[in-house]
Design a protein around this motif. Structure first.
Motif, PDB file in Angstrom:
ATOM      1  N   UNK A   1       4.208 -12.108   6.749  1.00 60.07           N
ATOM      2  CA  UNK A   1       3.672 -12.100   5.540  1.00 60.07           C
ATOM      3  C   UNK A   1       3.374 -10.545   5.118  1.00 60.07           C
ATOM      4  N   UNK A   2       3.726 -10.139   4.257  1.00 59.42           N
ATOM      5  CA  UNK A   2       3.105  -8.718   3.851  1.00 59.42           C
ATOM      6  C   UNK A   2       1.765  -8.731   3.244  1.00 59.42           C
ATOM      7  N   UNK A   3       1.255  -7.840   3.813  1.00 58.87           N
ATOM      8  CA  UNK A   3      -0.142  -7.291   3.410  1.00 58.87           C
ATOM      9  C   UNK A   3      -0.052  -6.188   2.285  1.00 58.87           C
ATOM     10  N   UNK A   4       0.543  -5.335   2.462  1.00 58.63           N
ATOM     11  CA  UNK A   4       0.664  -4.298   1.762  1.00 58.63           C
ATOM     12  C   UNK A   4       2.252  -3.945   1.135  1.00 58.63           C
ATOM     13  N   UNK A   5       2.318  -4.484  -0.155  1.00 58.16           N
ATOM     14  CA  UNK A   5       3.722  -4.447  -0.949  1.00 58.16           C
ATOM     15  C   UNK A   5       4.296  -2.950  -0.856  1.00 58.16           C
ATOM     16  N   UNK A   6       3.187  -1.962  -1.025  1.00 61.97           N
ATOM     17  CA  UNK A   6       3.679  -0.580  -1.255  1.00 61.97           C
ATOM     18  C   UNK A   6       4.407  -0.069  -0.309  1.00 61.97           C
ATOM     19  N   UNK A   7       3.911  -0.243   1.116  1.00 61.01           N
ATOM     20  CA  UNK A   7       4.419   0.560   2.340  1.00 61.01           C
ATOM     21  C   UNK A   7       5.305  -0.618   3.113  1.00 61.01           C
ATOM     22  N   UNK A   8       5.515  -1.933   2.752  1.00 62.16           N
ATOM     23  CA  UNK A   8       6.069  -2.817   3.643  1.00 62.16           C
ATOM     24  C   UNK A   8       5.204  -3.138   4.947  1.00 62.16           C
ATOM     25  N   UNK A   9       3.976  -3.386   4.870  1.00 64.18           N
ATOM     26  CA  UNK A   9       3.130  -3.527   6.035  1.00 64.18           C
ATOM     27  C   UNK A   9       3.012  -4.770   6.207  1.00 64.18           C
ATOM     28  N   UNK A  10       3.181  -5.460   7.316  1.00 62.04           N
ATOM     29  CA  UNK A  10       3.007  -7.036   7.381  1.00 62.04           C
ATOM     30  C   UNK A  10       1.497  -7.270   8.116  1.00 62.04           C
ATOM     31  N   UNK A  11       1.178  -8.568   7.989  1.00 60.94           N
ATOM     32  CA  UNK A  11       0.098  -9.190   8.787  1.00 60.94           C
ATOM     33  C   UNK A  11       0.111  -8.654  10.088  1.00 60.94           C
ATOM     34  N   UNK A  12       1.171  -8.930  10.629  1.00 59.71           N
ATOM     35  CA  UNK A  12       1.431  -8.771  12.436  1.00 59.71           C
ATOM     36  C   UNK A  12       1.198  -7.092  12.694  1.00 59.71           C
ATOM     37  N   UNK A  32      -0.886   3.235   9.320  1.00 61.47           N
ATOM     38  CA  UNK A  32       0.473   2.878   8.698  1.00 61.47           C
ATOM     39  C   UNK A  32       0.508   2.966   7.257  1.00 61.47           C
ATOM     40  N   UNK A  33      -0.498   3.702   6.412  1.00 57.25           N
ATOM     41  CA  UNK A  33      -0.579   3.985   5.296  1.00 57.25           C
ATOM     42  C   UNK A  33      -0.985   2.838   4.395  1.00 57.25           C
ATOM     43  N   UNK A  34      -1.277   1.447   4.903  1.00 52.63           N
ATOM     44  CA  UNK A  34      -1.433   0.434   4.072  1.00 52.63           C
ATOM     45  C   UNK A  34      -2.684   0.817   3.380  1.00 52.63           C
ATOM     46  N   UNK A  35      -3.114   0.365   2.114  1.00 53.00           N
ATOM     47  CA  UNK A  35      -3.999   0.560   1.334  1.00 53.00           C
ATOM     48  C   UNK A  35      -4.185   1.910   0.628  1.00 53.00           C
ATOM     49  N   UNK A  36      -3.207   2.932   0.939  1.00 54.36           N
ATOM     50  CA  UNK A  36      -3.553   4.164   0.263  1.00 54.36           C
ATOM     51  C   UNK A  36      -2.694   4.641  -0.952  1.00 54.36           C
ATOM     52  N   UNK A  37      -1.981   3.512  -1.508  1.00 54.15           N
ATOM     53  CA  UNK A  37      -1.285   3.733  -2.593  1.00 54.15           C
ATOM     54  C   UNK A  37      -1.862   2.949  -3.924  1.00 54.15           C
ATOM     55  N   UNK A  38      -1.928   1.812  -4.275  1.00 57.52           N
ATOM     56  CA  UNK A  38      -2.647   0.959  -5.273  1.00 57.52           C
ATOM     57  C   UNK A  38      -3.703   0.441  -4.830  1.00 57.52           C
ATOM     58  N   UNK A  39      -4.021   0.216  -3.634  1.00 56.68           N
ATOM     59  CA  UNK A  39      -5.526  -0.148  -3.060  1.00 56.68           C
ATOM     60  C   UNK A  39      -5.353  -1.816  -3.231  1.00 56.68           C
ATOM     61  N   UNK A  40      -4.645  -2.568  -3.640  1.00 57.36           N
ATOM     62  CA  UNK A  40      -4.625  -3.778  -3.823  1.00 57.36           C
ATOM     63  C   UNK A  40      -4.702  -4.703  -2.642  1.00 57.36           C
ATOM     64  N   UNK A  41      -4.411  -4.009  -1.571  1.00 60.20           N
ATOM     65  CA  UNK A  41      -4.438  -4.689  -0.099  1.00 60.20           C
ATOM     66  C   UNK A  41      -5.690  -4.515   0.664  1.00 60.20           C
ATOM     67  N   UNK A  42      -6.545  -3.544   0.139  1.00 63.59           N
ATOM     68  CA  UNK A  42      -7.384  -3.073   1.067  1.00 63.59           C
ATOM     69  C   UNK A  42      -8.445  -4.518   1.199  1.00 63.59           C
ATOM     70  N   UNK A  43      -8.692  -5.456   0.292  1.00 63.91           N
ATOM     71  CA  UNK A  43      -9.431  -6.505   0.620  1.00 63.91           C
ATOM     72  C   UNK A  43      -8.838  -7.597   1.629  1.00 63.91           C
TER      73      UNK A  43
END
Length: 75
Positions: A1-12, A32-43
Motif C-alpha cells: 500500500x502506498x503511504x506517499x503518493x507524491x513519491x510512490x513510497x510504500x508502507x514496506x 526517501x522524500x516521503x512527506x516533503x511535497x504535499x505533506x498528506x502522508x506525514x500522519x
C-alpha cells in the motif's frame, strides 16, 4: 500500500527505512522524500512509526531525559 503518493513510497519502504534507523518522519523524509511535497502522508508515517515500525524507538525514548524533570520550579 502506498503511504506517499507524491513519491510512490510504500508502507514496506517506510518500515525498511525505520528498521535501518530512521525513527522520525523527518528521518523518513531524508531517506526517501516521503512527506516533503504535499505533506498528506506525514500522519500516516507517524502512525507507522508509532506502531513499532522503528525497533530503535524504545532505545531513543529511554535515552532522552524528560524535559519536565529539568524545568526549574516557579518562584
Amino acid at each position: 500500500m502506498f503511504v506517499c503518493s507524491c513519491f510512490g513510497v510504500t508502507e514496506e519502504q517506510v518500515k525498511s527505512h525505520a528498521e535501518a534507523g530512521a525513527c522520525t518522519p523527518r528521518q523518513i523524509a531524508s531517506a526517501c522524500k516521503a512527506g516533503t511535497d504535499c505533506g498528506g502522508c506525514v500522519r500516516r508515517i507517524q502512525a507507522l512509526l508509532g506502531r513499532g515500525a522503528c525497533p530503535r524507538r524504545d532505545l531513543a525514548d529511554r535515552a532522552e531525559p524528560s524535559l519536565t524533570a529539568k524545568l526549574p520550579e516557579a518562584a
